[in-house]
Scaffold this active site. Sequence first.
Site, PDB file in Angstrom:
ATOM      1  N   GLY A 284       0.797  -1.223   0.000  1.00 40.48           N
ATOM      2  CA  GLY A 284       0.000   0.000   0.000  1.00 40.48           C
ATOM      3  C   GLY A 284       0.832   1.277   0.000  1.00 40.48           C
ATOM      4  N   ILE A 285       0.399   2.244   0.790  1.00 45.28           N
ATOM      5  CA  ILE A 285       1.038   3.560   0.815  1.00 45.28           C
ATOM      6  C   ILE A 285       2.477   3.451   1.311  1.00 45.28           C
ATOM      7  CG2 ILE A 285       0.938   5.855   1.859  1.00 45.28           C
ATOM      8  CD1 ILE A 285      -2.199   5.353   2.047  1.00 45.28           C
TER       9      ILE A 285
ATOM     10  N   ASP B 155       7.325  -4.392   9.123  1.00 40.53           N
ATOM     11  CA  ASP B 155       6.022  -4.952   8.743  1.00 40.53           C
ATOM     12  C   ASP B 155       5.955  -6.386   9.243  1.00 40.53           C
ATOM     13  OD1 ASP B 155       3.497  -5.397   7.419  1.00 40.53           O
ATOM     14  OD2 ASP B 155       4.075  -3.895   5.926  1.00 40.53           O
TER      15      ASP B 155
ATOM     16  N   LEU C 214       3.134  -5.071  15.461  1.00 41.85           N
ATOM     17  CA  LEU C 214       2.952  -3.836  16.235  1.00 41.85           C
ATOM     18  C   LEU C 214       1.703  -3.863  17.114  1.00 41.85           C
ATOM     19  CD1 LEU C 214       4.102  -1.152  13.623  1.00 41.85           C
ATOM     20  CD2 LEU C 214       5.439  -2.379  15.342  1.00 41.85           C
TER      21      LEU C 214
ATOM     22  N   GLY D 251      -1.342   0.112   9.501  1.00 39.95           N
ATOM     23  CA  GLY D 251      -2.697   0.307  10.024  1.00 39.95           C
ATOM     24  C   GLY D 251      -3.618  -0.781   9.514  1.00 39.95           C
TER      25      GLY D 251
ATOM     26  N   TYR E 255     -12.138   2.050  14.179  1.00 36.99           N
ATOM     27  CA  TYR E 255     -11.167   2.581  13.215  1.00 36.99           C
ATOM     28  C   TYR E 255     -11.069   4.110  13.272  1.00 36.99           C
ATOM     29  CZ  TYR E 255      -8.836   3.714   8.836  1.00 36.99           C
ATOM     30  OH  TYR E 255      -7.966   4.226   7.912  1.00 36.99           O
TER      31      TYR E 255
END
Lengths: 253, 253
Positions: B12-13, B32, B42, B71, B151
């Site tokens: 992703g980002i 990650d 995490l 996230g 969220y």
Amino acid sequence: MKYAVITGAASGIGAEVRKRLEAQGYAVIGIDLRDSEVTADLSTKDGREIAKTKALEACGGKIDRLLLAAGLGGHLDDGALVARVNYFGALTLMDGFKDALASAGGQCVVIGSNSAQMRPVDEAPMVLSMLEEDEAKTMDIIGDMHAAMVYAASKHALTRAVRRRVADWGAAGIRLNVIAPGPTETPMLQGVKDHPTISKSLEMIPIPQNRFATVEEIAGTIEFMFSDVAAHMHGSVIYVDGGSDAQVRPDRF
Amino acid sequence: MKYAVITGAASGIGAEVRKRLEAQGYAVIGIDLRDSEVTADLSTKDGREIAKTKALEACGGKIDRLLLAAGLGGHLDDGALVARVNYFGALTLMDGFKDALASAGGQCVVIGSNSAQMRPVDEAPMVLSMLEEDEAKTMDIIGDMHAAMVYAASKHALTRAVRRRVADWGAAGIRLNVIAPGPTETPMLQGVKDHPTISKSLEMIPIPQNRFATVEEIAGTIEFMFSDVAAHMHGSVIYVDGGSDAQVRPDRF
């Protein structure tokens, strides 16, 4: 040819963005009281009409980039004049150029201010009358107030007016964003610094970075907002103020 | 050598920013669950400690750019897990890397969300307990809630936590900013789209531009925020959401 229209193009942030857009190949039509393609006084209805008509002539009715940078500072005695230029001048030209922006799939950046959220003006009568676009009523409310009581309100109302337009303008293919600088090293700020009493307002607001913005930092951010990278940025208020807004109201954003 | 640390670097980002910072010459340390210099979870205290220790080893205690992109989405059943990763994981690493950022005169960008202001969570107990940094209490409050209820709150609290740090971190010479994307074409969004019921939430929020963000648009904006041009941007929350935030709450900014 790509066209850019810039109000307040003769000095400060407007002049710096002008230089950058010209370097990118834009034909820039500046609007200001002096030294510009179009000289006009945005405090008056006639001046706004002249500015609109002449700029639309010069660009053939197609505007790729519009920067509304013309603004007067909170150090002036004449608060009414500040409201006329900062709010009614900006909004009249923004709306007046809407069709030309739509024709080009264009974008508009408006210069707001981080001060717009540093006073509790959300329901202030002058802000509400600005949002009603009632200039006569606003002038009645402001009367002979000093600009120190008007500047933040004019930028606050202008920011809300921009955000209220995002659905309609987005559907027309136009991007519309606001930059909210803190005090920036421009001729306007010099006017504030030189004022015997209003200059003290500059010490009231904490700045975590402990300095003012440079013109290049604000112009560079506007350049980014105008770029294709920012194609999905619409209705955003971009604070560039060294952390003041976050420090003053950390829990609002 | 310039060092960048990126959580959520595998997809992703985070993956797109990784590519761009490498192209700029940064040595990137990805964190990650897989395919990264540091593999760590995490959601747990142990995982955060491993991530912090190994990343600081890899960069010799000096971090020029920190992107907190890890996230989890609102489509997951396990709301507690989402709070652990999105809020406590992000905040623990941010604070854990503060000294390393200060050593480099570095900067941090945190990925928030435009959803952070689309629910009235300002005083929600889980938000307040997050801001108190009380993970056990937060887990008690969340219990077995679905992530759909967690969220936005996790991103809301994270944004406030960042803004509350600007004075202290600014004095340490660190810039700290938040990007607040709307739905972005990432694997996370695909998870939302594929969910039988949560996918409908994507139709609830108006988007004036009538499309989602691309990964490139969000990564390109982060690249700008990391650049010297943005040197006076600190504590800012940069919405890149096609106008949703402005349409939903035009009078707040």
